[in-house]
Design a protein around this motif. Structure first.
Motif, PDB file in Angstrom:
ATOM      1  N   PHE A   1      -3.319  -9.311   4.150  1.00 14.63           N
ATOM      2  CA  PHE A   1      -3.364  -8.038   4.265  1.00 14.63           C
ATOM      3  C   PHE A   1      -2.104  -7.089   3.888  1.00 14.63           C
ATOM      4  O   PHE A   1      -0.896  -7.835   4.113  1.00 14.63           O
ATOM      5  CB  PHE A   1      -3.867  -7.751   5.734  1.00 14.63           C
ATOM      6  CG  PHE A   1      -5.195  -8.030   5.949  1.00 14.63           C
ATOM      7  CD1 PHE A   1      -5.473  -9.538   6.234  1.00 14.63           C
ATOM      8  CD2 PHE A   1      -6.209  -7.118   5.862  1.00 14.63           C
ATOM      9  CE1 PHE A   1      -7.169  -9.772   6.431  1.00 14.63           C
ATOM     10  CE2 PHE A   1      -7.674  -7.510   6.326  1.00 14.63           C
ATOM     11  CZ  PHE A   1      -8.031  -8.645   6.679  1.00 14.63           C
ATOM     12  N   GLY A   2      -2.428  -6.039   3.684  1.00 15.82           N
ATOM     13  CA  GLY A   2      -1.072  -5.046   3.418  1.00 15.82           C
ATOM     14  C   GLY A   2      -0.987  -4.497   4.794  1.00 15.82           C
ATOM     15  O   GLY A   2      -1.528  -4.752   5.745  1.00 15.82           O
ATOM     16  N   PRO A   3       0.086  -3.637   4.607  1.00 14.88           N
ATOM     17  CA  PRO A   3       0.496  -3.192   6.252  1.00 14.88           C
ATOM     18  C   PRO A   3      -0.042  -2.135   6.609  1.00 14.88           C
ATOM     19  O   PRO A   3      -0.047  -1.433   7.632  1.00 14.88           O
ATOM     20  CB  PRO A   3       1.975  -2.578   5.698  1.00 14.88           C
ATOM     21  CG  PRO A   3       2.020  -2.295   4.015  1.00 14.88           C
ATOM     22  CD  PRO A   3       1.009  -3.207   3.535  1.00 14.88           C
TER      23      PRO A   3
ATOM     24  N   GLN B   1       0.801  -1.204  -0.068  1.00 12.72           N
ATOM     25  CA  GLN B   1      -0.042  -0.005  -0.030  1.00 12.72           C
ATOM     26  C   GLN B   1       0.960   1.329   0.143  1.00 12.72           C
ATOM     27  O   GLN B   1       1.906   1.368   0.733  1.00 12.72           O
ATOM     28  CB  GLN B   1      -0.969   0.171   1.130  1.00 12.72           C
ATOM     29  CG  GLN B   1      -1.947  -1.051   1.353  1.00 12.72           C
ATOM     30  CD  GLN B   1      -2.635  -0.786   2.573  1.00 12.72           C
ATOM     31  OE1 GLN B   1      -2.868  -1.950   3.346  1.00 12.72           O
ATOM     32  NE2 GLN B   1      -3.236   0.248   2.819  1.00 12.72           N
ATOM     33  N   THR B   2       0.404   2.208  -0.557  1.00 11.34           N
ATOM     34  CA  THR B   2       0.873   3.423  -0.898  1.00 11.34           C
ATOM     35  C   THR B   2       0.080   4.401  -0.459  1.00 11.34           C
ATOM     36  O   THR B   2      -0.782   4.475  -1.318  1.00 11.34           O
ATOM     37  CB  THR B   2       1.929   3.898  -1.833  1.00 11.34           C
ATOM     38  OG1 THR B   2       1.253   3.680  -3.007  1.00 11.34           O
ATOM     39  CG2 THR B   2       3.169   2.851  -1.854  1.00 11.34           C
ATOM     40  N   PRO B   3       0.302   5.701   0.142  1.00  8.49           N
ATOM     41  CA  PRO B   3       1.566   5.709   1.203  1.00  8.49           C
ATOM     42  C   PRO B   3       1.106   5.070   2.351  1.00  8.49           C
ATOM     43  O   PRO B   3       0.294   4.446   2.652  1.00  8.49           O
ATOM     44  CB  PRO B   3       1.486   7.326   1.520  1.00  8.49           C
ATOM     45  CG  PRO B   3      -0.039   7.729   1.301  1.00  8.49           C
ATOM     46  CD  PRO B   3      -0.619   6.726   0.448  1.00  8.49           C
TER      47      PRO B   3
ATOM     48  N   LYS C   1      -7.728  12.880  -1.244  1.00  8.21           N
ATOM     49  CA  LYS C   1      -6.721  11.988  -1.318  1.00  8.21           C
ATOM     50  C   LYS C   1      -6.861  10.711  -2.026  1.00  8.21           C
ATOM     51  O   LYS C   1      -8.088  10.246  -1.932  1.00  8.21           O
ATOM     52  CB  LYS C   1      -5.866  11.861   0.039  1.00  8.21           C
ATOM     53  CG  LYS C   1      -5.564  13.177   0.606  1.00  8.21           C
ATOM     54  CD  LYS C   1      -4.371  13.743  -0.178  1.00  8.21           C
ATOM     55  CE  LYS C   1      -3.583  14.801   0.360  1.00  8.21           C
ATOM     56  NZ  LYS C   1      -2.407  15.448  -0.230  1.00  8.21           N
ATOM     57  N   SER C   2      -5.872   9.988  -2.515  1.00  8.92           N
ATOM     58  CA  SER C   2      -5.994   8.441  -2.841  1.00  8.92           C
ATOM     59  C   SER C   2      -4.968   7.636  -2.131  1.00  8.92           C
ATOM     60  O   SER C   2      -3.747   8.083  -1.790  1.00  8.92           O
ATOM     61  CB  SER C   2      -5.527   8.226  -4.403  1.00  8.92           C
ATOM     62  OG  SER C   2      -6.828   9.095  -5.155  1.00  8.92           O
ATOM     63  N   ILE C   3      -5.308   6.276  -1.954  1.00 10.33           N
ATOM     64  CA  ILE C   3      -4.357   5.442  -1.499  1.00 10.33           C
ATOM     65  C   ILE C   3      -4.250   4.145  -2.411  1.00 10.33           C
ATOM     66  O   ILE C   3      -5.562   3.846  -3.015  1.00 10.33           O
ATOM     67  CB  ILE C   3      -5.000   4.696   0.091  1.00 10.33           C
ATOM     68  CG1 ILE C   3      -5.214   5.778   0.992  1.00 10.33           C
ATOM     69  CG2 ILE C   3      -3.859   3.708   0.527  1.00 10.33           C
ATOM     70  CD1 ILE C   3      -6.107   5.174   2.189  1.00 10.33           C
TER      71      ILE C   3
ATOM     72  N   VAL D   1      -6.774   3.721  10.203  1.00 11.47           N
ATOM     73  CA  VAL D   1      -5.992   2.941   9.144  1.00 11.47           C
ATOM     74  C   VAL D   1      -6.712   2.107   8.228  1.00 11.47           C
ATOM     75  O   VAL D   1      -7.618   1.706   8.567  1.00 11.47           O
ATOM     76  CB  VAL D   1      -4.940   1.839  10.287  1.00 11.47           C
ATOM     77  CG1 VAL D   1      -4.136   1.196   9.192  1.00 11.47           C
ATOM     78  CG2 VAL D   1      -4.575   2.836  11.345  1.00 11.47           C
ATOM     79  N   TYR D   2      -6.394   2.387   7.049  1.00  8.48           N
ATOM     80  CA  TYR D   2      -6.987   1.482   6.003  1.00  8.48           C
ATOM     81  C   TYR D   2      -6.188   0.557   5.598  1.00  8.48           C
ATOM     82  O   TYR D   2      -4.921   0.439   5.253  1.00  8.48           O
ATOM     83  CB  TYR D   2      -7.231   2.533   4.696  1.00  8.48           C
ATOM     84  CG  TYR D   2      -8.252   3.769   5.052  1.00  8.48           C
ATOM     85  CD1 TYR D   2      -7.996   4.711   5.610  1.00  8.48           C
ATOM     86  CD2 TYR D   2      -9.569   3.659   4.949  1.00  8.48           C
ATOM     87  CE1 TYR D   2      -8.654   5.773   6.285  1.00  8.48           C
ATOM     88  CE2 TYR D   2     -10.543   4.474   5.271  1.00  8.48           C
ATOM     89  CZ  TYR D   2      -9.959   5.524   6.115  1.00  8.48           C
ATOM     90  OH  TYR D   2     -11.067   6.608   6.489  1.00  8.48           O
TER      91      TYR D   2
END
Lengths: 113, 114
Positions: free
Chosen positions: B105-107, B6-8, B19-21, B88-89
Motif C-alpha cells: 500500500f501507498g501512504p 501517491q501524490t498529493p 481532481k486527480s490523484i 483517505v484513498y
C-alpha cells in the motif's frame, strides 16, 4: 460469500502483557488470510499472511496468527505488547481468483504504560 | 526508495471541482488497486488493473475514473466532487492475481471536500 469479522473494535492492554486480536472469516473456498497494521496517518503494512501452508504463521515485530479451519478463525497474537504496537489492525480475506481483498472493520489497539 | 507512492498526500477542494490523484509503484508489479477508507476506517476496494486492463470495478459512481497509462501507474480522476467523497484513498500493488499475493500500500491521499 466471503466475509471477515473482527470481533473487537477496540482492545486495550498494558505494556508487556499479551495481545489478542480476534478475527473470524467466512469463505466457500480455502481462503488466503492476512493481517495488516495501520499506524496513525500512515499506510498499511503487512504483518503476516496465511496461504494454505503452515497453520501457525509468524510475522514481523513478534506477531503471529493461527489458522483454525474448524473455528473459521485467524486470531492475531503477540506475547508482550510494546508501546509502538498501538495502531489499527485489519484482518483481510482474499477471494482467490478474483484478486479482491475483503477487509474487516479494524481493531484499534491501545497500549497503556 | 518508496515502493508505492501517491501524490498529493493531502487534497482540500471545493464541491463540484475535478481532481486527480496519482499513484506509482517501482516494484515491477502487474496489478494495481484503488481503495477508499472512510471516516470509520473501513476500507473498500474501488478498482483494480492488471497489465493496464480493468479487472475490478466495484459499484463506484461514474464520477470516478481510473486510468492506467502503464503497469507502474494508476491514476484516479474524480469529477464533480461531493462532500461524501471526503476520505483517505489508498493505492496498492501486487504481483499476480491469484489472491494469495501480498498487496503493498501507498501512504494514502487525504481528500477533504468542503
Amino acid at each position: 460469500a466471503q466475509s471477515v469479522t473482527q470481533l473487537d473494535s477496540h482492545v486495550s492492554v498494558s505494556e508487556g502483557t499479551p495481545v489478542l486480536l480476534r478475527c473470524n472469516y467466512s469463505s466457500s473456498y480455502s481462503p488466503s488470510l492476512f493481517w495488516y497494521v495501520q499506524h496513525p496517518n500512515k499506510g498499511l503494512q503487512l504483518l503476516l499472511k496465511y496461504t494454505s501452508a503452515a497453520t501457525l504463521v509468524k510475522g514481523i515485530n513478534g506477531f503471529e496468527a493461527e489458522f483454525k479451519k474448524s473455528e473459521t478463525s485467524f486470531h492475531l497474537t503477540k506475547p508482550s505488547a510494546h508501546m509502538s504496537d498501538a495502531a489499527e489492525y485489519f484482518c483481510v480475506v482474499s477471494l482467490g481468483g478474483t484478486y479482491k481483498y475483503i477487509f474487516g472493520t479494524g481493531t484499534r489497539l491501545k497500549v497503556l504504560a | 526508495d518508496t515502493a508505492v507512492s501517491q501524490t498529493p498526500k493531502y487534497l482540500v477542494t471545493q464541491m463540484g471541482n475535478d481532481k486527480s490523484i496519482k499513484c506509482e509503484q517501482n516494484l515491477g508489479h502487474d496489478t494495481m488497486y484503488w481503495y477508499k477508507q472512510d471516516s470509520k476506517k473501513f476500507l473498500k476496494i474501488m478498482f483494480s488493473y492488471n497489465n493496464k486492463e480493468l479487472i475490478i470495478n466495484e459499484t463506484v459512481p461514474n464520477r470516478f475514473s481510473p486510468k492506467s497509462p502503464d503497469k507502474a501507474h494508476l491514476n484516479l480522476h474524480i469529477n464533480s466532487l461531493e462532500l461524501g467523497d471526503s476520505a483517505v484513498y489508498f493505492c496498492a500493488s501486487s504481483q499476480g492475481t491469484s489472491g494469495q499475493e501480498t498487496q503493498y500500500f501507498g501512504p494514502g491521499t487525504r481528500l477533504l471536500v468542503l
